[in-house]
Enzyme design. Structure first.
Site, PDB file in Angstrom:
ATOM      1  CD  GLU A 153      -1.458 -10.080   4.497  1.00 42.44           C
ATOM      2  OE1 GLU A 153      -1.336  -9.182   5.355  1.00 42.44           O
ATOM      3  OE2 GLU A 153      -2.036  -9.918   3.407  1.00 42.44           O
ATOM      4  CD  GLU A 173      -1.683  -3.820   4.949  1.00 37.63           C
ATOM      5  OE1 GLU A 173      -1.153  -4.775   4.352  1.00 37.63           O
ATOM      6  OE2 GLU A 173      -2.894  -3.510   4.815  1.00 37.63           O
ATOM      7  CG  HIS A 177      -1.700  -1.385   1.229  1.00 37.31           C
ATOM      8  ND1 HIS A 177      -2.665  -1.765   0.323  1.00 37.31           N
ATOM      9  CD2 HIS A 177      -1.519  -2.456   2.057  1.00 37.31           C
ATOM     10  CE1 HIS A 177      -3.070  -3.006   0.600  1.00 37.31           C
ATOM     11  NE2 HIS A 177      -2.377  -3.456   1.648  1.00 37.31           N
TER      12      HIS A 177
END
Length: 264
Positions: free
Chosen positions: A219, A82, A45
């Site tokens: 993750e 995040e 992101h």
């Protein structure tokens, strides 16, 4: 926890005996252990994505589907995003790998207003001819789930995507990253998917589908889980996570070097 020294990755000196008695020996630095290696880190992101919904919402071709260029990512209940987490972690991993001689490329370094799109992220790794690509993420699962998992590419042959050459080496990379990340952080394998193995195989991620070099996603924890969020928000934990990731990448590269050269 293994360390750089435990892996034989500490910088050393080569002492060469002098031909003339009484003269000081030559002291020559040994080659840095990751010299000549290229690693691409992909911080998931971008902190600016939320301000650019049209740009990140544009559909791009990931080989077997069309998906949004990028997303905003998730965040903890206290607002630690995040995107901030992955960028900080990527910079920490980069510092460790560069110190060992690696060339490290980030898909972005807080220097872009949004993105890049998942297609460009894959293209950056391909253009760099990376020995390994690791995409860094934090999950946004149900709050009762916790732990980390590594995502491996599935076999995808569609459109411009053909992952068959990278499936096996990506799995080796993923196994190495999983082992050292778990050892460094104490984080368990995800309880909410992957069957308790800490591994997932996915065919829907452009960063994997479009890669021509070994690539995995990690993750690092569930940012919606209270305990995981607290750990991921702590700088000390992120430093431990960075060591685990760097060690895993280095272990993969060492194993890659030991593989027999294929017959022409």
């Amino acid at each position: 926890m293994r360390t750089w020294t435990a892996l034989g990755l500490a910088v050393g000196l080569s002492l060469t005996a002098s031909a003339a008695p009484g003269r000081a020996a030559d002291v020559r630095p040994l080659p840095l252990p990751l010299a000549g290696r290229t690693i691409v880190l992909d911080p998931g992101h971008n902190p600016g994505n939320a301000a650019h919904p049209a740009e990140i919402g544009a559909l791009v071709d990931v080989g077997n589907a069309r998906k949004p260029c990028n997303t905003t990512g998730t965040a903890t209940a206290r607002g630690y995003t995040e995107a901030a987490f992955t960028l900080d972690l990527a910079r920490r991993v980069r510092a460790l790998l560069v110190a060992q001689g690696a060339r490290v490329v980030l898909t972005h370094d807080g220097d872009r207003p949004w993105g890049p799109c998942v297609t460009e992220r894959a293209a950056i790794g391909n253009a760099a001819r990376a020995d390994a690509v690791v995409a860094l993420h934090g999950d946004g699962a149900a709050p009762d789930g916790y732990g980390f998992h590594v995502i491996l590419p599935a076999v995808v042959v569609a459109g411009s995507a053909d992952t068959r050459p990278i499936v096996a080496p990506s799995r080796r990379l993923g196994l190495a990253v999983r082992a050292d990340f778990a050892a460094a952080t104490g984080e368990p394998y995800a309880t909410y998917l992957g069957g308790g193995t800490g591994l997932m195989v996915r065919a829907d991620l452009g960063g994997l589908n479009l890669s021509t070099v070994p690539a995995v996603f990690i993750e690092c924890g569930n940012m919606h889980n209270r305990a995981d969020a607290a750990r991921m928000s702590a700088a000390g934990w992120r430093e431990a996570a960075a060591h685990g990731l760097a060690l895993g990448i280095a272990a993969y590269l060492a194993s890659k070097s030991s593989l027999p050269t294929p017959e022409p």
